[in-house]
Design an enzyme around this catalytic site. Structure first.
Site, PDB file in Angstrom:
ATOM      1  N   VAL A 238      25.596  25.448  -7.686  1.00 46.75           N
ATOM      2  CA  VAL A 238      26.481  23.744  -8.357  1.00 46.75           C
ATOM      3  C   VAL A 238      27.576  24.510  -8.249  1.00 46.75           C
ATOM      4  O   VAL A 238      27.649  25.845  -8.642  1.00 46.75           O
ATOM      5  CB  VAL A 238      25.904  23.007  -9.357  1.00 46.75           C
ATOM      6  CG1 VAL A 238      24.729  22.377  -8.679  1.00 46.75           C
ATOM      7  CG2 VAL A 238      25.151  24.526 -10.245  1.00 46.75           C
ATOM      8  N   SER A 239      28.851  24.082  -8.686  1.00 43.71           N
ATOM      9  CA  SER A 239      29.858  24.764  -9.148  1.00 43.71           C
ATOM     10  C   SER A 239      29.503  25.619 -10.062  1.00 43.71           C
ATOM     11  O   SER A 239      30.868  25.863 -10.690  1.00 43.71           O
ATOM     12  CB  SER A 239      31.295  23.859  -8.666  1.00 43.71           C
ATOM     13  OG  SER A 239      31.023  23.653  -7.245  1.00 43.71           O
ATOM     14  N   SER A 240      29.122  24.358 -10.922  1.00 42.80           N
ATOM     15  CA  SER A 240      30.183  24.807 -12.609  1.00 42.80           C
ATOM     16  C   SER A 240      28.398  25.137 -13.372  1.00 42.80           C
ATOM     17  O   SER A 240      27.442  24.701 -13.242  1.00 42.80           O
ATOM     18  CB  SER A 240      30.985  24.528 -13.613  1.00 42.80           C
ATOM     19  OG  SER A 240      29.707  22.865 -13.324  1.00 42.80           O
TER      20      SER A 240
END
Length: 178
Positions: free
Chosen positions: A9-11
Site C-alpha cells: 500500500v502507498s501510505s
C-alpha cells in the site's frame, strides 16, 4: 515450486489485511508486505528481498498489478527479472500469469493502464495546484530567507560571502536575493 506473495500500500495509514488474506487464500506460504509508494522501485526492500530470493519454478503472486508497479518500465523490469530466474508472476484479481502467452499479453495491457492512471492523477494534481494558485489559496513554500535583510546587509557594505556566513545560507542564495 513455491508461491511468494507481495502486498503493498502507498501510505502508513492504509491497511494490508485484504491483500494479505487474498494472498494466503491463493496458497502463498510467505507474504512480504510494505507501505511505500509504487511509483518507483526505490526503497522497496521487501520486493527486493523477494526478487533476490525467488528461484526457478517459483511464482510471485500479487493481488493486482498496481500493487507491484505503477509504470510499464518498472513492471517490465520486474517481469524480466523473474523470467531470467525461471520464475513467473500471477495476480489473484486479474487474469495475469506470465507462464502463458495470453497472461503475458494481458499483463502488458494492464501495465499500460496502470501507468496511464498514474499520469492522470499527476495531471489532476497539477491542475488543482494551478487553480489554487489562481484563487490565491496555494502560495507554495514560505520564503525562508528575508530578502530585505539581505539587501540591507549589502547596503551596509557586507560582501555576499559575509552575508551568507552571517545568515547561515548558501552564497548562491544571497546572489539570488540581490
Amino acid at each position: 515450486m513455491a508461491l511468494y506473495g507481495y502486498a503493498r500500500v502507498s501510505s502508513q495509514l492504509q491497511d494490508l489485511t485484504i491483500q494479505r488474506e487474498a494472498l494466503k487464500a491463493a496458497g502463498c506460504d510467505v507474504v512480504r508486505e510494505e507501505k511505500v509508494s509504487g511509483t518507483s522501485r526505490d526503497g522497496r526492500k521487501e520486493l527486493d528481498t523477494l526478487l533476490q530470493f525467488i528461484r526457478e519454478g517459483d511464482v510471485l503472486v500479487v493481488t493486482r498489478l498496481d500493487r507491484l508497479a505503477r509504470s510499464i518500465l518498472d513492471l517490465s523490469s520486474i517481469v524480466k527479472e523473474l523470467e531470467e530466474k525461471g520464475a513467473s508472476l500471477k495476480a489473484t484479481e486479474q487474469p495475469v500469469d506470465t507462464s502463458s502467452a495470453a497472461g503475458k499479453a494481458f499483463l502488458q495491457m494492464l501495465g499500460v493502464f496502470a501507468e496511464f492512471e498514474t499520469n492522470l492523477r499527476k495531471e489532476r494534481q497539477m491542475e488543482g495546484i494551478l487553480k489554487a494558485k489562481q484563487l490565491g489559496v496555494y502560495k507554495g513554500r514560505p520564503q525562508s530567507i528575508d530578502a530585505e535583510r539581505v539587501k540591507a546587509m549589502k547596503a551596509e557594505g557586507m560582501s555576499p560571502t559575509a552575508i551568507a556566513r552571517e545568515l547561515n545560507i548558501a552564497r548562491s542564495s544571497v546572489y539570488r536575493m540581490l
